[in-house]
Scaffold this active site. Structure first.
Site, PDB file in Angstrom:
ATOM      1  N   HIS A  17       0.941  -1.121  -0.042  1.00 21.18           N
ATOM      2  CA  HIS A  17       0.025   0.035  -0.062  1.00 21.18           C
ATOM      3  C   HIS A  17       0.972   1.173   0.002  1.00 21.18           C
ATOM      4  CE1 HIS A  17      -3.141  -2.451   2.378  1.00 21.18           C
ATOM      5  NE2 HIS A  17      -3.584  -2.355   1.296  1.00 21.18           N
ATOM      6  N   LYS A  41     -17.625  -7.256   7.938  1.00 23.26           N
ATOM      7  CA  LYS A  41     -16.117  -7.592   7.814  1.00 23.26           C
ATOM      8  C   LYS A  41     -15.576  -7.556   9.284  1.00 23.26           C
ATOM      9  CE  LYS A  41     -11.820  -7.218   5.357  1.00 23.26           C
ATOM     10  NZ  LYS A  41     -11.215  -6.251   4.291  1.00 23.26           N
ATOM     11  N   ARG A  90      -0.686  -6.702  -7.857  1.00 26.64           N
ATOM     12  CA  ARG A  90       0.197  -7.281  -7.477  1.00 26.64           C
ATOM     13  C   ARG A  90       0.486  -8.592  -8.358  1.00 26.64           C
ATOM     14  NH1 ARG A  90      -2.178  -8.714  -1.922  1.00 26.64           N
ATOM     15  NH2 ARG A  90      -3.716  -9.210  -3.408  1.00 26.64           N
ATOM     16  N   SER A 127      -2.536  -7.555   3.106  1.00 23.17           N
ATOM     17  CA  SER A 127      -2.884  -7.492   4.392  1.00 23.17           C
ATOM     18  C   SER A 127      -3.375  -8.805   5.158  1.00 23.17           C
ATOM     19  CB  SER A 127      -4.246  -6.569   4.458  1.00 23.17           C
ATOM     20  OG  SER A 127      -3.992  -5.144   4.031  1.00 23.17           O
TER      21      SER A 127
END
Length: 152
Positions: A17, A41, A90, A127
């Site tokens: 990030h 979440k 990514r 993450s």
């Protein structure tokens, strides 16, 4: 003014990030780091902690603003007058996923999504990997900025 948002949960902020944000601020006049809130979440870090990690990491960067939001990202873009969404890629899986979201966002609001490839050496960091390392007592410090601190 070229204003972009970089949306995410940032649970926690990673070096991936950080890389995208640092490179993104060279492209825009203002970059809003938009911390999404999803009631469904379960986060490892509180919203206050995630915000603090980002504020500390970019405390000397005046082009960065930090906001939280709920709902559609395109609606938040309209609210803050952002014309661009910045996203990091990514791997090919990220591209396919992000492409579908970008097409949907463009259909809903004509917002442009700008993609940056994560720098070499950071493309494996996510993450979820960081959270797994933390949960299992591993050394996560090489995966996150120094502002990220896990309190057990």
């Amino acid at each position: 003014m070229r204003r972009a948002i970089f949306p995410g949960s940032f649970d926690p902020l990673t070096l991936g990030h950080h890389d995208i944000i640092t490179r993104g601020i060279t492209l825009f006049d203002e970059l809003i780091i938009a911390i999404g809130i999803n009631a469904d979440k379960k986060y490892m870090f509180s919203l206050q902690e995630r915000t603090s990690f980002i504020k500390e990491a970019f405390k000397n960067e005046p082009k960065i603003k930090i906001y939280t939001y709920e709902g559609l990202t395109v609606d938040f873009c309209k609210k803050v007058n952002a014309d661009f969404i910045l996203r990091g890629l990514r791997n090919p899986g990220d591209f396919e996923f992000e492409k579908a979201i970008a097409h949907t966002n463009r259909k809903l609001s004509e917002i442009e999504t700008v993609f940056l490839l994560t720098s070499s050496g950071k493309s494996y960091i996510s993450s979820s990997i960081v959270r797994d390392v933390i949960r299992n007592g591993g050394d996560y410090t090489g995966l996150v900025p120094t502002s990220v601190k896990f309190k057990q």
